[in-house]
Write a protein that holds these residues in place. Structure first.
Motif, PDB file in Angstrom:
ATOM      1  N   LEU A 249       1.177  -0.871   0.245  1.00 44.61           N
ATOM      2  CA  LEU A 249      -0.383   0.190  -0.088  1.00 44.61           C
ATOM      3  C   LEU A 249       0.506   1.529   0.019  1.00 44.61           C
ATOM      4  N   PRO A 250       1.376   1.872  -1.359  1.00 47.92           N
ATOM      5  CA  PRO A 250       1.683   3.265  -0.919  1.00 47.92           C
ATOM      6  C   PRO A 250       1.465   4.287  -0.165  1.00 47.92           C
ATOM      7  N   ASP A 251       2.391   4.725   0.672  1.00 46.33           N
ATOM      8  CA  ASP A 251       2.450   5.595   1.784  1.00 46.33           C
ATOM      9  C   ASP A 251       1.437   7.509   1.353  1.00 46.33           C
ATOM     10  N   SER A 252       2.147   6.969  -0.115  1.00 44.64           N
ATOM     11  CA  SER A 252       1.114   8.400  -0.721  1.00 44.64           C
ATOM     12  C   SER A 252      -0.371   8.492  -0.340  1.00 44.64           C
ATOM     13  N   LEU A 253      -0.804   7.216  -0.450  1.00 37.69           N
ATOM     14  CA  LEU A 253      -1.763   7.165  -0.985  1.00 37.69           C
ATOM     15  C   LEU A 253      -2.563   7.798   0.755  1.00 37.69           C
ATOM     16  N   LEU A 254      -1.905   7.627   1.811  1.00 40.08           N
ATOM     17  CA  LEU A 254      -2.439   7.845   2.675  1.00 40.08           C
ATOM     18  C   LEU A 254      -1.957   9.237   3.380  1.00 40.08           C
ATOM     19  N   GLU A 255      -1.085   9.680   3.240  1.00 44.32           N
ATOM     20  CA  GLU A 255      -0.390  10.861   2.957  1.00 44.32           C
ATOM     21  C   GLU A 255      -2.301  11.662   2.453  1.00 44.32           C
ATOM     22  N   ALA A 256      -2.004  11.707   1.353  1.00 43.08           N
ATOM     23  CA  ALA A 256      -3.398  12.750   1.121  1.00 43.08           C
ATOM     24  C   ALA A 256      -4.406  12.129   1.200  1.00 43.08           C
ATOM     25  N   ALA A 257      -5.388  11.152   2.266  1.00 36.86           N
ATOM     26  CA  ALA A 257      -6.611  11.176   2.131  1.00 36.86           C
ATOM     27  C   ALA A 257      -5.778  12.387   3.865  1.00 36.86           C
TER      28      ALA A 257
ATOM     29  N   VAL B 125     -10.585   7.054   6.202  1.00 32.46           N
ATOM     30  CA  VAL B 125      -9.005   6.738   5.793  1.00 32.46           C
ATOM     31  C   VAL B 125      -8.896   4.827   5.722  1.00 32.46           C
TER      32      VAL B 125
ATOM     33  N   VAL C  47      -9.635   4.178   2.059  1.00 34.52           N
ATOM     34  CA  VAL C  47      -8.378   3.248   1.306  1.00 34.52           C
ATOM     35  C   VAL C  47      -7.642   1.800   1.661  1.00 34.52           C
TER      36      VAL C  47
ATOM     37  N   LEU D 171      -8.361  -2.087  -0.350  1.00 34.28           N
ATOM     38  CA  LEU D 171      -6.505  -2.294  -0.685  1.00 34.28           C
ATOM     39  C   LEU D 171      -6.399  -3.181  -0.401  1.00 34.28           C
TER      40      LEU D 171
END
Length: 287
Positions: A184-192, A202, A206, A210
């Motif tokens: 799971l990309p950390d960028s998705l958590l950061e974007a959320a 989240v 998210v 996934l």
């Protein structure tokens, strides 16, 4: 070089050229041995089991009667006790799966997204360490804790079976979820988080979608292993009976192999139904 050696070298070059031009032949030769083993040892054993389920045992001599009959399945379907045991076995397998999921998901998330790379390696080792110990050692350790006078003496019986199986199969739930969350990309958590989503949202929108295929993968292990287990019930289950115990007792004390084979088809059918159900969710395609 002699004529015989030259002929052998030419044959090897021709074979190498043939295999180079046809990769599917290389793949077929590579997979032939494991596929043969799968077909003979695994599928062949299941086929023999299914065939034996349609035989009977002579009650006087104890010999197999190789005559086709539905008697075993009729007794299995009409017997109230066997329906109760089947429902109990499914309930235990579901309880073990739910308990392992509740424990495994936060542990796997901490390993994949919170722990440092160095700590992550040690945590993986810690999760794997119980798998190196003997099954019987772990089961009897739980028996000591759950028996009268133990630390958890109130739990002996079906509750003890669920707790023991949940402990035994917990690594099989943690590792698939950890592998799924690690991708799971950390960028998705950061974007959320940047968009103002709270932690609960989240997780729902998210993380869980996934990680769901990995959860399904882990549940297949915990559910199937719990459904077919019989040793833990013998050790900590008291008088509780599950499907595995019925199969074991009919093979041993009752000497009724055909009926044991008929009972053994029950968890196979349940797992096929379970796999078909999760396949409809699309989780298996995303593993």
């Amino acid at each position: 070089m002699s004529a015989q050696a030259a002929e052998a070298a030419g044959f090897r070059r021709g074979l190498a050229a043939f295999l180079h031009r046809r990769p599917w032949v290389r793949l077929s030769l590579l997979l032939s041995a494991p596929l043969l083993w799968l077909g003979v040892a695994y599928l062949g054993a299941l086929a023999a089991l299914f065939v034996t389920a349609f035989w009977t045992t002579d009650t006087f001599t104890g010999e197999l009667v190789r005559t086709f009959t539905w008697a075993n399945f009729r007794d299995l379907l009409t017997g109230e006790v066997y329906r109760t045991i089947t429902l109990r076995s499914v309930g235990v397998a579901l309880a073990v799966t739910v308990i392992d999921l509740a424990i495994a998901f936060p542990v796997a998330f901490a390993m994949a997204k919170v722990a440092s790379p160095r700590s992550r390696r040690w945590l993986v080792i810690a999760v794997l360490t119980p798998l190196w110990a003997s099954y019987l050692v772990k089961a009897y350790a739980w028996r000591v804790m759950l028996s009268s006078g133990g630390l958890l003496g109130w739990g002996f019986g079906l509750t003890a079976t669920v707790l023991t199986l949940a402990y035994l199969w917990l690594p099989y739930m943690i590792l698939p979820i950890y592998a799924g969350l690690e991708r799971l990309p950390d960028s998705l958590l950061e974007a959320a988080g940047d968009l103002g989503a709270r932690a609960g949202r989240v997780f729902r929108t998210v993380v869980w979608p996934l990680a769901f295929p990995a959860v399904i993968a882990g549940s297949i292990f915990t559910f199937s292993l719990s459904l077919g287990d019989y040793i833990a019930v013998k050790i900590v289950g008291g008088k509780s009976q599950l499907i595995g115990n019925v199969v074991y007792d009919n093979i041993g004390a009752a000497n009724n192999l055909p009926f044991a084979a008929a009972v053994a088809t029950v968890p196979v059918v349940i797992m096929l139904v379970y796999l078909a159900a999760v396949r409809r969710t699309g989780a298996l395609e995303n593993l």
